[in-house]
Design a protein around this motif. Structure first.
Motif, short mmCIF file in Angstrom:
data_model
loop_
_atom_site.label_atom_id
_atom_site.label_comp_id
_atom_site.label_asym_id
_atom_site.label_seq_id
_atom_site.Cartn_x
_atom_site.Cartn_y
_atom_site.Cartn_z
N THR A 125 42.17 37.44 32.23
CA THR A 125 41.64 37.97 33.48
C THR A 125 42.76 38.15 34.51
OG1 THR A 125 41.10 35.74 34.26
CG2 THR A 125 39.37 36.95 33.13
N ALA A 180 51.26 42.58 41.95
CA ALA A 180 51.12 42.72 40.50
C ALA A 180 52.14 41.86 39.78
CB ALA A 180 51.30 44.19 40.09
N TYR A 203 51.53 46.15 46.73
CA TYR A 203 50.74 46.03 45.50
C TYR A 203 51.64 45.78 44.29
CZ TYR A 203 46.10 47.05 47.25
OH TYR A 203 44.90 46.97 47.87
N LYS A 260 47.41 44.23 35.97
CA LYS A 260 47.41 45.64 35.56
C LYS A 260 46.72 46.51 36.62
CE LYS A 260 47.58 44.97 30.56
NZ LYS A 260 46.84 45.13 29.30
N GLY A 261 45.63 46.01 37.19
CA GLY A 261 44.93 46.76 38.23
C GLY A 261 45.80 46.94 39.47
N GLU A 269 44.67 41.24 33.61
CA GLU A 269 43.93 42.44 34.01
C GLU A 269 44.05 42.68 35.52
OE1 GLU A 269 42.53 44.84 32.20
OE2 GLU A 269 43.40 43.75 30.52
N LYS A 270 44.05 41.61 36.30
CA LYS A 270 44.28 41.76 37.74
C LYS A 270 45.66 42.35 37.99
CE LYS A 270 41.58 38.00 39.77
NZ LYS A 270 41.71 36.73 40.52
N LYS A 318 48.45 49.52 38.68
CA LYS A 318 47.91 50.87 38.75
C LYS A 318 47.74 51.32 40.21
CE LYS A 318 45.43 50.57 34.39
NZ LYS A 318 44.11 50.42 33.76
N SER A 319 47.30 50.41 41.07
CA SER A 319 47.16 50.73 42.49
C SER A 319 48.51 51.06 43.11
CB SER A 319 46.52 49.57 43.24
OG SER A 319 45.22 49.33 42.78
#
Length: 127
Positions: free
Chosen positions: A92, A80, A76, A98-99, A95-96, A102-103
């Motif tokens: 967008t 990222a 991950y 960042k997600g 944001e992917k 975070k994962s």
């Protein structure tokens, strides 16, 4: 200064996204092949099965769990980084990224906490 046309940037981004998707698919297939248990062929002269004690099984489970969580978190983290590097200012895509970041952080936190969680399990089952 040379500017890349928007249409060419979108084409490059979609190619990169497909490439990342293919790499992730191949990595997933390899991971699944490695996780599938295979039959061991023993000598028919008499196979001896050895059962480990519960603390040994829990310790082995702990090592496997930490390894798998760390590997997934690293995957991950790489995803990222690829998302972030190929974002090109697209909100967008950022944001992917960042997600996925975070994962990755959650995965690393779980890998660090795995010994504590398995110690709780060991206390519950009395091992």
């Amino acid at each position: 200064m040379f500017r890349i046309p928007a249409r060419l940037r979108a084409l490059t981004r979609s190619r990169t996204a497909r490439r990342v998707g293919r790499v992730a698919a191949v990595a997933g297939e390899v991971l699944m092949l490695l996780l599938v248990p295979t039959a061991a062929h023993a000598d028919s002269g008499g196979a001896v099965l050895v059962a480990h004690s519960l603390p040994v099984v829990i310790n082995n489970l702990q090592l496997w769990l930490i390894g798998i969580l760390a590997a997934l978190a690293t995957l991950y983290l790489v995803v990222a980084g690829v998302y972030w590097a190929t974002a090109g200012g697209d909100p967008t895509q950022v944001e992917k990224a960042k997600g996925a970041l975070k994962s990755a952080l959650v995965g690393y936190a779980l890998a660090i906490l795995a010994p504590v969680l398995l110690q709780v399990v060991r206390g519950i089952v009395g091992g």
